[in-house]
Design a protein around this motif. Structure first.
Motif, PDB file in Angstrom:
ATOM      1  N   VAL A 158       0.893  -1.072  -0.386  1.00  0.00           N
ATOM      2  CA  VAL A 158       0.198  -0.242  -0.209  1.00  0.00           C
ATOM      3  C   VAL A 158       0.848   1.166   0.054  1.00  0.00           C
ATOM      4  O   VAL A 158       0.850   2.326  -0.901  1.00  0.00           O
ATOM      5  CB  VAL A 158      -1.127   0.050   1.524  1.00  0.00           C
ATOM      6  CG1 VAL A 158      -1.594   1.308   1.338  1.00  0.00           C
ATOM      7  CG2 VAL A 158      -1.701  -1.129   0.572  1.00  0.00           C
ATOM      8  N   TRP A 159       1.972   1.137   0.537  1.00  0.00           N
ATOM      9  CA  TRP A 159       3.089   2.592   1.017  1.00  0.00           C
ATOM     10  C   TRP A 159       3.467   2.590  -0.378  1.00  0.00           C
ATOM     11  O   TRP A 159       3.880   3.310  -1.412  1.00  0.00           O
ATOM     12  CB  TRP A 159       3.278   2.465   2.263  1.00  0.00           C
ATOM     13  CG  TRP A 159       2.930   1.845   3.365  1.00  0.00           C
ATOM     14  CD1 TRP A 159       2.448   1.215   4.405  1.00  0.00           C
ATOM     15  CD2 TRP A 159       2.621   3.479   4.373  1.00  0.00           C
ATOM     16  NE1 TRP A 159       1.672   1.673   4.673  1.00  0.00           N
ATOM     17  CE2 TRP A 159       1.887   3.028   5.312  1.00  0.00           C
ATOM     18  CE3 TRP A 159       2.735   4.822   3.184  1.00  0.00           C
ATOM     19  CZ2 TRP A 159       1.855   4.320   5.705  1.00  0.00           C
ATOM     20  CZ3 TRP A 159       2.202   6.471   4.234  1.00  0.00           C
ATOM     21  CH2 TRP A 159       1.792   5.816   5.662  1.00  0.00           C
ATOM     22  N   ALA A 173       9.342   9.684  -2.457  1.00  0.00           N
ATOM     23  CA  ALA A 173      10.140   9.388  -1.273  1.00  0.00           C
ATOM     24  C   ALA A 173       9.842   8.477   0.180  1.00  0.00           C
ATOM     25  O   ALA A 173       9.949   7.610   0.013  1.00  0.00           O
ATOM     26  CB  ALA A 173      11.420   9.866  -1.886  1.00  0.00           C
ATOM     27  N   GLY A 174       9.464   9.295   0.773  1.00  0.00           N
ATOM     28  CA  GLY A 174       8.991   8.629   2.421  1.00  0.00           C
ATOM     29  C   GLY A 174       7.808   7.698   2.304  1.00  0.00           C
ATOM     30  O   GLY A 174       8.095   6.849   2.538  1.00  0.00           O
ATOM     31  N   ALA A 175       7.090   7.719   1.579  1.00  0.00           N
ATOM     32  CA  ALA A 175       5.784   6.355   1.549  1.00  0.00           C
ATOM     33  C   ALA A 175       6.874   5.684   0.529  1.00  0.00           C
ATOM     34  O   ALA A 175       6.477   4.477   1.196  1.00  0.00           O
ATOM     35  CB  ALA A 175       4.759   6.454   0.294  1.00  0.00           C
ATOM     36  N   LEU A 176       7.782   5.557  -0.550  1.00  0.00           N
ATOM     37  CA  LEU A 176       8.062   4.698  -0.262  1.00  0.00           C
ATOM     38  C   LEU A 176       9.601   3.711   1.181  1.00  0.00           C
ATOM     39  O   LEU A 176       9.327   2.804   0.686  1.00  0.00           O
ATOM     40  CB  LEU A 176       9.349   4.536  -2.174  1.00  0.00           C
ATOM     41  CG  LEU A 176       8.174   5.119  -3.226  1.00  0.00           C
ATOM     42  CD1 LEU A 176       9.385   5.630  -4.466  1.00  0.00           C
ATOM     43  CD2 LEU A 176       7.428   3.736  -3.293  1.00  0.00           C
ATOM     44  N   VAL A 185       2.985   7.399  13.364  1.00  0.00           N
ATOM     45  CA  VAL A 185       4.383   7.661  13.086  1.00  0.00           C
ATOM     46  C   VAL A 185       4.686   6.495  12.297  1.00  0.00           C
ATOM     47  O   VAL A 185       5.846   7.837  11.059  1.00  0.00           O
ATOM     48  CB  VAL A 185       5.251   5.976  14.104  1.00  0.00           C
ATOM     49  CG1 VAL A 185       6.620   5.534  13.777  1.00  0.00           C
ATOM     50  CG2 VAL A 185       4.484   5.919  15.345  1.00  0.00           C
ATOM     51  N   MET A 186       3.367   5.597  11.207  1.00  0.00           N
ATOM     52  CA  MET A 186       4.308   5.562   9.909  1.00  0.00           C
ATOM     53  C   MET A 186       4.515   7.036   8.752  1.00  0.00           C
ATOM     54  O   MET A 186       5.314   7.567   8.594  1.00  0.00           O
ATOM     55  CB  MET A 186       3.706   5.184   8.810  1.00  0.00           C
ATOM     56  CG  MET A 186       3.753   3.949   9.729  1.00  0.00           C
ATOM     57  SD  MET A 186       2.220   2.318   9.090  1.00  0.00           S
ATOM     58  CE  MET A 186       2.821   0.960   9.758  1.00  0.00           C
ATOM     59  N   VAL A 187       3.519   8.201   9.540  1.00  0.00           N
ATOM     60  CA  VAL A 187       2.854   9.487   8.876  1.00  0.00           C
ATOM     61  C   VAL A 187       4.131  10.229   9.128  1.00  0.00           C
ATOM     62  O   VAL A 187       4.469  11.244   8.256  1.00  0.00           O
ATOM     63  CB  VAL A 187       1.577   9.881   8.584  1.00  0.00           C
ATOM     64  CG1 VAL A 187       1.198  11.266   8.293  1.00  0.00           C
ATOM     65  CG2 VAL A 187       0.580   8.748   7.769  1.00  0.00           C
ATOM     66  N   LEU A 188       4.449  10.071  10.311  1.00  0.00           N
ATOM     67  CA  LEU A 188       5.210  10.943  10.738  1.00  0.00           C
ATOM     68  C   LEU A 188       6.925  10.686  10.141  1.00  0.00           C
ATOM     69  O   LEU A 188       7.309  11.661   9.596  1.00  0.00           O
ATOM     70  CB  LEU A 188       5.391  10.595  12.662  1.00  0.00           C
ATOM     71  CG  LEU A 188       7.064  12.028  12.515  1.00  0.00           C
ATOM     72  CD1 LEU A 188       6.916  13.059  12.954  1.00  0.00           C
ATOM     73  CD2 LEU A 188       7.215  11.159  14.317  1.00  0.00           C
ATOM     74  N   VAL A 189       7.372   9.919   9.713  1.00  0.00           N
ATOM     75  CA  VAL A 189       8.616   8.971   9.369  1.00  0.00           C
ATOM     76  C   VAL A 189       8.054   9.415   7.191  1.00  0.00           C
ATOM     77  O   VAL A 189       9.477   9.623   7.176  1.00  0.00           O
ATOM     78  CB  VAL A 189       8.214   7.849   9.267  1.00  0.00           C
ATOM     79  CG1 VAL A 189       9.960   6.691   8.164  1.00  0.00           C
ATOM     80  CG2 VAL A 189       9.545   7.371  10.753  1.00  0.00           C
ATOM     81  N   MET A 190       6.997   9.461   7.217  1.00  0.00           N
ATOM     82  CA  MET A 190       7.026   9.845   5.579  1.00  0.00           C
ATOM     83  C   MET A 190       7.133  11.320   5.786  1.00  0.00           C
ATOM     84  O   MET A 190       7.875  11.606   4.729  1.00  0.00           O
ATOM     85  CB  MET A 190       5.475   9.349   5.589  1.00  0.00           C
ATOM     86  CG  MET A 190       4.995  10.111   3.765  1.00  0.00           C
ATOM     87  SD  MET A 190       2.983   9.270   3.769  1.00  0.00           S
ATOM     88  CE  MET A 190       3.561  10.094   2.731  1.00  0.00           C
ATOM     89  N   ALA A 191       6.469  12.290   6.964  1.00  0.00           N
ATOM     90  CA  ALA A 191       6.621  13.624   6.862  1.00  0.00           C
ATOM     91  C   ALA A 191       8.220  13.707   7.040  1.00  0.00           C
ATOM     92  O   ALA A 191       8.768  14.836   6.155  1.00  0.00           O
ATOM     93  CB  ALA A 191       5.736  13.907   7.237  1.00  0.00           C
ATOM     94  N   VAL A 192       8.616  13.393   7.746  1.00  0.00           N
ATOM     95  CA  VAL A 192      10.414  13.712   8.031  1.00  0.00           C
ATOM     96  C   VAL A 192      11.544  13.257   6.976  1.00  0.00           C
ATOM     97  O   VAL A 192      12.099  13.711   6.694  1.00  0.00           O
ATOM     98  CB  VAL A 192      10.869  12.740   8.970  1.00  0.00           C
ATOM     99  CG1 VAL A 192      11.978  13.223   9.128  1.00  0.00           C
ATOM    100  CG2 VAL A 192      10.199  13.588  10.800  1.00  0.00           C
TER     101      VAL A 192
END
Length: 90
Positions: free
Chosen positions: A8-9, A33-36, A53-60
């Motif tokens: 999905v990501w 790139a964050g989603a990948l 946490v997943m969304v935070l990693v994607m945004a960071v």
């Protein structure tokens, strides 16, 4: 849940990268790139099951990718737009 599946990501990252071709400014490229990255981390088993946490990693991840893309391909130093005529002048 669906967000715990790595495909999905990865699919979301591919869709965002494809949409980047339609939108200028490299905004979606960082999110892609964050989603990948989140997809790879979920696939490897490093990432937990927490959506925030997943969304935070994607945004960071998106911020440095955007800054790097802007630095490499963006506006050059000393670049100035010059307007010779107005669009409404005929």
């Amino acid at each position: 849940m669906l967000w715990q599946q790595p495909w999905v990501w990865v699919a979301g990252g591919v869709v965002l990268a494809a949409l980047e071709m339609l939108a200028p400014g490299f905004y979606l490229l960082g999110l892609a790139a964050g989603a990948l990255l989140v997809g790879v981390l979920v696939w490897v088993g490093v990432m937990g099951t927490s959506l925030p946490v997943m969304v935070l990693v994607m945004a960071v991840t998106a911020v440095p990718v955007w800054l790097i893309a802007r630095r490499l391909v963006g506006v050059r130093a000393g670049q100035v737009k010059r307007w010779d005529r107005d669009i409404n002048e005929n």
